[in-house]
Design a protein around this motif. Structure first.
Motif, PDB file in Angstrom:
ATOM      1  N   CYS A  11       0.525  -1.449  -0.061  1.00 40.44           N
ATOM      2  CA  CYS A  11       0.412  -0.183  -0.086  1.00 40.44           C
ATOM      3  C   CYS A  11       1.093   1.022  -0.025  1.00 40.44           C
ATOM      4  O   CYS A  11       1.874   1.226   1.026  1.00 40.44           O
ATOM      5  CB  CYS A  11      -1.193   0.107   1.290  1.00 40.44           C
ATOM      6  N   PRO A  12       0.182   1.692  -0.861  1.00 37.02           N
ATOM      7  CA  PRO A  12       1.410   3.345  -0.788  1.00 37.02           C
ATOM      8  C   PRO A  12       1.324   4.358   0.240  1.00 37.02           C
ATOM      9  O   PRO A  12       2.530   5.569   0.332  1.00 37.02           O
ATOM     10  CB  PRO A  12       0.764   3.975  -2.521  1.00 37.02           C
ATOM     11  N   HIS A  13      -0.119   4.378   0.957  1.00 40.29           N
ATOM     12  CA  HIS A  13      -0.295   4.680   2.008  1.00 40.29           C
ATOM     13  C   HIS A  13       0.540   4.676   3.420  1.00 40.29           C
ATOM     14  O   HIS A  13       1.705   5.212   4.701  1.00 40.29           O
ATOM     15  CB  HIS A  13      -1.617   5.717   2.094  1.00 40.29           C
ATOM     16  N   CYS A  14       0.222   3.259   3.809  1.00 42.26           N
ATOM     17  CA  CYS A  14       0.529   2.589   5.364  1.00 42.26           C
ATOM     18  C   CYS A  14       2.129   1.182   4.421  1.00 42.26           C
ATOM     19  O   CYS A  14       2.791   0.918   5.618  1.00 42.26           O
ATOM     20  CB  CYS A  14      -0.778   2.082   5.853  1.00 42.26           C
ATOM     21  N   GLY A  15       2.476   1.008   3.837  1.00 47.11           N
ATOM     22  CA  GLY A  15       3.324   0.246   3.711  1.00 47.11           C
ATOM     23  C   GLY A  15       3.006  -1.010   2.946  1.00 47.11           C
ATOM     24  O   GLY A  15       3.302  -2.494   3.564  1.00 47.11           O
ATOM     25  N   GLY A  16       1.305  -1.716   3.776  1.00 47.63           N
ATOM     26  CA  GLY A  16       0.424  -3.132   3.949  1.00 47.63           C
ATOM     27  C   GLY A  16       0.245  -4.024   2.520  1.00 47.63           C
ATOM     28  O   GLY A  16       0.328  -3.090   1.286  1.00 47.63           O
ATOM     29  N   GLY A  17       0.333  -4.974   3.136  1.00 51.60           N
ATOM     30  CA  GLY A  17      -0.326  -5.512   1.993  1.00 51.60           C
ATOM     31  C   GLY A  17      -0.874  -5.415   1.340  1.00 51.60           C
ATOM     32  O   GLY A  17      -2.322  -4.914   1.655  1.00 51.60           O
ATOM     33  N   LEU A  18      -1.553  -6.110  -0.001  1.00 47.08           N
ATOM     34  CA  LEU A  18      -3.042  -5.811  -0.783  1.00 47.08           C
ATOM     35  C   LEU A  18      -3.416  -6.826  -1.115  1.00 47.08           C
ATOM     36  O   LEU A  18      -3.344  -8.368  -1.005  1.00 47.08           O
ATOM     37  CB  LEU A  18      -2.440  -4.750  -1.764  1.00 47.08           C
ATOM     38  N   THR A  19      -4.711  -7.346  -1.201  1.00 49.23           N
ATOM     39  CA  THR A  19      -5.544  -7.955  -1.236  1.00 49.23           C
ATOM     40  C   THR A  19      -6.873  -6.980  -2.460  1.00 49.23           C
ATOM     41  O   THR A  19      -6.878  -6.344  -2.327  1.00 49.23           O
ATOM     42  CB  THR A  19      -6.556  -8.562  -0.158  1.00 49.23           C
ATOM     43  N   ALA A  20      -7.407  -8.262  -3.802  1.00 48.70           N
ATOM     44  CA  ALA A  20      -7.944  -8.000  -4.594  1.00 48.70           C
ATOM     45  C   ALA A  20      -9.708  -8.442  -4.905  1.00 48.70           C
ATOM     46  O   ALA A  20      -9.331  -9.281  -4.314  1.00 48.70           O
ATOM     47  CB  ALA A  20      -7.441  -8.367  -5.855  1.00 48.70           C
ATOM     48  N   SER A  21     -10.431  -7.768  -4.949  1.00 47.18           N
ATOM     49  CA  SER A  21     -11.565  -7.996  -4.917  1.00 47.18           C
ATOM     50  C   SER A  21     -11.803  -7.726  -6.699  1.00 47.18           C
ATOM     51  O   SER A  21     -11.120  -7.682  -7.599  1.00 47.18           O
ATOM     52  CB  SER A  21     -12.324  -7.137  -4.668  1.00 47.18           C
ATOM     53  N   ARG A  22     -12.949  -7.677  -7.313  1.00 51.89           N
ATOM     54  CA  ARG A  22     -13.131  -8.005  -9.144  1.00 51.89           C
ATOM     55  C   ARG A  22     -12.671  -6.141  -9.081  1.00 51.89           C
ATOM     56  O   ARG A  22     -12.265  -6.340 -10.278  1.00 51.89           O
ATOM     57  CB  ARG A  22     -14.544  -8.018  -9.248  1.00 51.89           C
ATOM     58  N   THR A  23     -12.980  -5.241  -8.103  1.00 54.42           N
ATOM     59  CA  THR A  23     -13.365  -4.358  -9.357  1.00 54.42           C
ATOM     60  C   THR A  23     -11.900  -3.362  -8.202  1.00 54.42           C
ATOM     61  O   THR A  23     -11.939  -1.886  -8.545  1.00 54.42           O
ATOM     62  CB  THR A  23     -14.845  -3.589  -8.788  1.00 54.42           C
ATOM     63  N   ALA A  24     -11.561  -3.130  -6.541  1.00 53.39           N
ATOM     64  CA  ALA A  24     -10.603  -2.712  -6.340  1.00 53.39           C
ATOM     65  C   ALA A  24      -9.419  -3.869  -5.935  1.00 53.39           C
ATOM     66  O   ALA A  24      -9.482  -5.102  -5.889  1.00 53.39           O
ATOM     67  CB  ALA A  24     -11.235  -2.342  -5.080  1.00 53.39           C
ATOM     68  N   VAL A  25      -8.504  -3.201  -5.103  1.00 53.23           N
ATOM     69  CA  VAL A  25      -7.685  -3.490  -4.258  1.00 53.23           C
ATOM     70  C   VAL A  25      -7.195  -2.758  -2.534  1.00 53.23           C
ATOM     71  O   VAL A  25      -7.554  -1.374  -2.938  1.00 53.23           O
ATOM     72  CB  VAL A  25      -6.077  -3.249  -4.816  1.00 53.23           C
ATOM     73  N   ARG A  26      -7.481  -3.304  -1.975  1.00 55.04           N
ATOM     74  CA  ARG A  26      -7.254  -2.668  -0.547  1.00 55.04           C
ATOM     75  C   ARG A  26      -6.381  -3.004   0.102  1.00 55.04           C
ATOM     76  O   ARG A  26      -5.593  -4.536  -0.104  1.00 55.04           O
ATOM     77  CB  ARG A  26      -8.519  -3.036   0.052  1.00 55.04           C
ATOM     78  N   CYS A  27      -6.089  -2.670   1.476  1.00 53.94           N
ATOM     79  CA  CYS A  27      -5.189  -2.801   2.135  1.00 53.94           C
ATOM     80  C   CYS A  27      -6.061  -3.686   3.795  1.00 53.94           C
ATOM     81  O   CYS A  27      -7.098  -3.214   3.816  1.00 53.94           O
ATOM     82  CB  CYS A  27      -4.342  -2.162   2.510  1.00 53.94           C
ATOM     83  N   ALA A  28      -4.933  -3.733   4.554  1.00 58.21           N
ATOM     84  CA  ALA A  28      -6.135  -4.029   5.621  1.00 58.21           C
ATOM     85  C   ALA A  28      -6.643  -3.376   6.514  1.00 58.21           C
ATOM     86  O   ALA A  28      -7.434  -3.078   7.389  1.00 58.21           O
ATOM     87  CB  ALA A  28      -4.865  -5.036   6.566  1.00 58.21           C
ATOM     88  N   THR A  29      -5.830  -1.592   6.612  1.00 57.94           N
ATOM     89  CA  THR A  29      -6.376  -0.764   6.902  1.00 57.94           C
ATOM     90  C   THR A  29      -6.906   0.193   6.575  1.00 57.94           C
ATOM     91  O   THR A  29      -7.760   1.303   7.266  1.00 57.94           O
ATOM     92  CB  THR A  29      -5.284   0.024   7.230  1.00 57.94           C
ATOM     93  N   GLY A  30      -7.725  -0.015   4.858  1.00 62.88           N
ATOM     94  CA  GLY A  30      -8.912  -0.066   4.665  1.00 62.88           C
ATOM     95  C   GLY A  30      -8.719   0.743   2.843  1.00 62.88           C
ATOM     96  O   GLY A  30      -9.470   1.896   2.603  1.00 62.88           O
ATOM     97  N   HIS A  31      -7.329   1.185   3.397  1.00 62.52           N
ATOM     98  CA  HIS A  31      -7.013   1.968   1.327  1.00 62.52           C
ATOM     99  C   HIS A  31      -7.004   1.450   0.279  1.00 62.52           C
ATOM    100  O   HIS A  31      -7.410  -0.207   0.342  1.00 62.52           O
ATOM    101  CB  HIS A  31      -5.269   2.414   1.729  1.00 62.52           C
ATOM    102  N   GLY A  32      -7.526   2.168   0.030  1.00 62.47           N
ATOM    103  CA  GLY A  32      -8.196   1.390  -1.798  1.00 62.47           C
ATOM    104  C   GLY A  32      -7.831   1.928  -2.880  1.00 62.47           C
ATOM    105  O   GLY A  32      -8.350   3.078  -2.708  1.00 62.47           O
ATOM    106  N   PHE A  33      -8.062   1.113  -3.751  1.00 56.22           N
ATOM    107  CA  PHE A  33      -7.469   1.847  -5.070  1.00 56.22           C
ATOM    108  C   PHE A  33      -8.150   0.988  -6.357  1.00 56.22           C
ATOM    109  O   PHE A  33      -8.559  -0.117  -5.649  1.00 56.22           O
ATOM    110  CB  PHE A  33      -6.385   1.129  -5.182  1.00 56.22           C
TER     111      PHE A  33
END
Length: 274
Positions: A11-33
């Motif tokens: 994650c570019p904001h917190c450095g955490g890992g990312l997971t994906a749904s069909r339309t977005a990528v998110r980290c555990a703290t809630g940052h979404g792309f």
């Protein structure tokens, strides 16, 4: 695909890992792309320092590379990358052309195309089934986990030495392609294009030292016979298009004999940790 490269992204904001749904990528703290419909995700953390290549420049690059004119360079890059598996990150990937060649050489690799230009990202996302295309500023902190990249590529692209060293695995290799003074020398003179400093390779090595040092270095040189359209694509895909102006280039190209003969000459250097 993005799912192939998620284990290597941060994650570019917190450095955490990312997971994906069909339309977005998110980290555990809630940052979404959001994932663009073309398949890439933009992980910019703020305003980019540069705007990236325009749609016209990207189209010129795709036309020239897809025609196979730089195939010897793609083969040389794949050879310098070796046969390690894992993730190959192309920093300043453009259309993903050279990254795709490296992935084809070793089928169990995945590829991460890091690029700021949206028109380039759209093409990179479709360049190979195992490429994940990610929008980011290559001059800033890359949204990549530290020490996870087996092979990093830097082909005619800006270099961020600190970040290239940070993302590279301890036994990883960085492959850099840079032009020599002989690269397209005839065209440079005829068309008034930007010239290459004679100490280009030494300057790059100095930028990357002391953390990374050259392990192999080869010159890739070959002749080109280009149509006028090919020449316009070649000039249009690089910074000389801004320097000279395409209208002026068209006038100068029109009076050249066809095919236009010139020499491609680049240095392909593999860097490893000191």
């Amino acid at each position: 695909m993005l799912t192939d490269v998620l284990p290597y992204l941060a994650c570019p904001h917190c450095g955490g890992g990312l997971t994906a749904s069909r339309t977005a990528v998110r980290c555990a703290t809630g940052h979404g792309f959001d994932v663009a419909r073309q398949g890439y995700v933009n992980l910019l953390s703020g305003r980019a320092s540069v705007g990236g290549d325009s749609a016209d420049m990207v189209a010129s690059r795709a036309a020239f590379l897809d025609a196979g004119h730089y195939a010897p360079i793609a083969r040389a890059v794949a050879g310098a990358a070796g046969d390690a598996g894992g993730c190959v990150a192309d920093v300043g990937a453009g259309t993903g052309h050279h990254l795709a060649a490296v992935l084809d050489a070793v089928p169990d690799r995945v590829g991460l195309a890091l690029e700021i230009s949206k028109p380039a990202l759209r093409r990179a996302a479709r360049a190979h089934p195992h490429i994940g295309a990610v929008g980011c500023d290559v001059w800033g902190t890359l949204p990549v986990r530290t020490g996870t990249i087996s092979v990093a590529l830097n082909v005619f692209a800006p270099r961020n030495p600190a970040e290239l060293g940070r993302i590279l695995a301890p036994d990883g290799v960085l492959v850099v392609v840079s032009p020599t003074t002989e690269h397209l020398a005839g065209l440079v003179a005829d068309l008034g294009l930007l010239t290459v400093p004679p100490d280009k390779a030494q300057h790059i090595a100095g930028q990357l030292a002391p953390g990374l040092r050259p392990s192999t270095q080869d010159t890739c040189e070959f002749e080109l016979a280009l149509s006028h359209g090919d020449v316009l694509s070649l000039v249009g895909m690089g910074p000389s298009a801004w320097h000279v102006g395409l209208d002026t280039v068209r006038e100068r190209v029109a009076v050249l004999p066809e095919p236009v003969r010139t020499t491609a000459s680049v240095v392909v250097t593999a860097f490893r940790r000191a």
